[in-house]
Write an enzyme that holds these catalytic residues in place. Structure first.
Site, PDB file in Angstrom:
ATOM      1  N   SER A 116      -1.076   0.101  -1.883  1.00 20.81           N
ATOM      2  CA  SER A 116      -1.673  -0.888  -0.994  1.00 20.81           C
ATOM      3  C   SER A 116      -0.672  -1.566  -0.066  1.00 20.81           C
ATOM      4  O   SER A 116      -1.041  -1.988   1.020  1.00 20.81           O
ATOM      5  CB  SER A 116      -2.426  -1.938  -1.811  1.00 20.81           C
TER       6      SER A 116
ATOM      7  N   HIS B 213      -7.764   2.150  -1.147  1.00 19.96           N
ATOM      8  CA  HIS B 213      -7.395   2.366   0.259  1.00 19.96           C
ATOM      9  C   HIS B 213      -7.632   3.794   0.741  1.00 19.96           C
ATOM     10  O   HIS B 213      -7.360   4.102   1.900  1.00 19.96           O
ATOM     11  CB  HIS B 213      -5.928   1.972   0.483  1.00 19.96           C
TER      12      HIS B 213
ATOM     13  N   LYS C 293     -13.474  -2.578   1.447  1.00 17.45           N
ATOM     14  CA  LYS C 293     -12.442  -2.188   2.426  1.00 17.45           C
ATOM     15  C   LYS C 293     -13.084  -1.241   3.437  1.00 17.45           C
ATOM     16  O   LYS C 293     -13.866  -1.705   4.262  1.00 17.45           O
ATOM     17  CB  LYS C 293     -11.240  -1.644   1.678  1.00 17.45           C
TER      18      LYS C 293
HETATM   19  C1  LIG Z   1      -8.077  -4.596  -2.922  1.00 20.57           C
HETATM   20  C2  LIG Z   1      -7.633  -3.818  -4.113  1.00 20.57           C
HETATM   21  C3  LIG Z   1      -8.236  -3.978  -5.348  1.00 20.57           C
HETATM   22  C4  LIG Z   1      -9.228  -5.079  -5.601  1.00 20.57           C
HETATM   23  O1  LIG Z   1     -10.457  -4.811  -5.033  1.00 20.57           O
HETATM   24  P1  LIG Z   1     -11.429  -6.035  -4.701  1.00 20.57           P
HETATM   25  O2  LIG Z   1     -12.757  -5.386  -4.545  1.00 20.57           O
HETATM   26  O3  LIG Z   1     -10.905  -6.643  -3.461  1.00 20.57           O
HETATM   27  O4  LIG Z   1     -11.371  -6.951  -5.882  1.00 20.57           O
HETATM   28  C5  LIG Z   1      -7.859  -3.149  -6.374  1.00 20.57           C
HETATM   29  N1  LIG Z   1      -6.901  -2.221  -6.204  1.00 20.57           N
HETATM   30  C6  LIG Z   1      -6.281  -2.040  -5.028  1.00 20.57           C
HETATM   31  C7  LIG Z   1      -5.232  -0.992  -4.894  1.00 20.57           C
HETATM   32  C8  LIG Z   1      -6.614  -2.845  -3.952  1.00 20.57           C
HETATM   33  O5  LIG Z   1      -5.965  -2.720  -2.798  1.00 20.57           O
END
Ligand SMILES: *Cc1c(COP(=O)(O)O)cnc(C)c1O
Length: 382
Positions: A177, A205, A236
């Site tokens: 990330s 991602h 996302k």
């Molecule tokens: C954003 C993210 C999460 C958390 O997801 P949310 O739905 O925002 O709680 C988990 N793992 C990774 C790698 C992320 O980037």
């Protein structure tokens, strides 16, 4: 009590680590409005630019008409609606697993799946640069937690080969990330097979961005294995909210029985799962969005090649520029903001010490002109 909290806040400030929030006045997008001012933003994880898509907004309205607003209860009591169910079936089919289970967020999905599968006496192996939610999940599970240096499969294997644990779980960000690089999933799977471990892939991602029609990391590598437990988020690239785990029937049933962050929480509003059906359709149908991100990414990399700061080797829409010190990264961030450009400064403990960075996120909502403006500003500021 208060004096201790105040001391900790001061200490964070004095280290240049204090965090604060920007407050958006309208929708997420390439251009955002904050305190009456317009900014060009490279901050969001809305990679495909779906968060404000007219068809999604329409779907949310239809979903509200059909289902009302709140789910009213947890999935196991009376909160499980047909829109949740249809979405789970669509997600399983799309990612190529027998079943899928919705969670309200990725943080909760990771917490739920890890504790449901491993516990005291078991072992977790995780990449040092994994997302905080995987780390917290490991601590919550009470399993022994072994971290290997980023992408170092030799060390991972040396640890797996001497393990006596009954149950082993290897877990990794699929696309990291804060770095934008991709885990060597095929090689990890070989190790998991050799040493009889689960492989949990956090594709927050990659989902919607990589693989055939945006199906994610498993499709990107053309893999299939009953050892793989796949997690992806829906806030996302999918532009909405929530997350899911996909895997074998037994894995999903285990989660329904044992994942506490699934059981003891209200189901996501059914209007959101209804909108997500549309979102998956858009991810598949509007392939131009992925092609555009690729084009913008190449353009940005070519235009930042000769910066004094290091660009990490990422082909993803996450493009980190390593600045190093906390204060310097904040200065650059603030100067960009003065020019009407927002890029988040990511500092420890989110990233290792002395690797504070600008984390540029590109989106299909950006234009080449937007990217050129950012590149020109960075060249001026270095
Ligand atoms: C954003 C993210 C999460 C958390 O997801 P949310 O739905 O925002 O709680 C988990 N793992 C990774 C790698 C992320 O980037």
């Amino acid at each position: 009590m208060y004096s201790e909290s105040t001391r900790r806040l001061h200490s964070r400030k004095s280290k240049g680590l204090y965090r604060d929030r920007l407050t958006l006045e309208g929708s997420q997008g390439a251009n955002v409005s904050i305190a009456g001012q317009d900014y060009l933003s490279f901050c969001s994880n809305d990679y495909l630019g779906l968060a404000n898509h007219p068809e999604l907004i329409q779907a949310v309205c239809e979903g509200a008409q059909q289902y009302g607003v709140g789910a009213g209860a947890s999935h196991l009591i009376i909160g499980h609606h047909t829109s949740h169910h249809n979405l789970e079936e669509m997600l399983a089919d799309f990612t190529g697993f027998p079943r899928a289970l919705l969670f309200s967020s990725g943080y909760m999905a990771n917490a739920g799946v890890v504790s449901a599968l491993v516990g005291r006496g078991d072992e977790i192996y995780s990449d040092k640069l994994n997302h905080a939610s995987l780390n917290d999940a490991a601590m919550l599970s009470n399993a022994k937690w072994i971290r290997y240096p980023h992408l170092d499969l030799a060390i991972l294997e040396s640890r797996l080969s001497v393990s006596q644990a009954k149950c082993k779980l290897v877990m990794t960000d699929a696309v990291f990330s804060m770095d934008g690089d991709i885990a060597p999933v095929a090689e990890l799977l070989v190790l998991c097979e050799k040493y009889n471990a689960w492989l949990l892939l956090d594709d927050a991602h990659g989902f919607g961005v990589v693989g055939n029609e945006g199906r994610g990391i498993v499709s990107h590598y053309g893999l299939s294995s009953p050892r793989i437990i796949y997690m992806a988020t829906l806030g996302k690239a999918a532009g909405v909210s929530g997350a899911f785990i996909a895997g074998q029937e037994v894995v999903i049933e285990t989660l329904i029985q044992y994942a506490r962050s699934y059981i003891y929480t209200t189901a996501m509003p059914p209007l959101l799962s209804y909108a997500l059906l549309k979102s998956i359709e858009l991810i598949r149908r509007e392939g131009w969005r992925r092609r555009k991100i690729t084009q913008l990414t190449e353009y940005l990399k070519n235009n930042l090649k000769f910066l004094r700061w290091t660009l990490l080797p990422s082909d993803m829409p996450i493009q980190p520029v390593i600045i190093g010190e906390n204060r310097e990264v904040m200065q650059v961030r603030n100067k960009l903001q003065n020019r009407g450009i927002l890029v988040p400064a990511i500092r420890p403990p989110t990233v290792p010490k002395s690797s504070a960075r600008l984390r540029i996120s590109l989106s299909a909502a950006h234009s080449i002109k937007d990217v050129e403006r950012l590149a020109a500003a960075l060249r001026e500021l270095e």
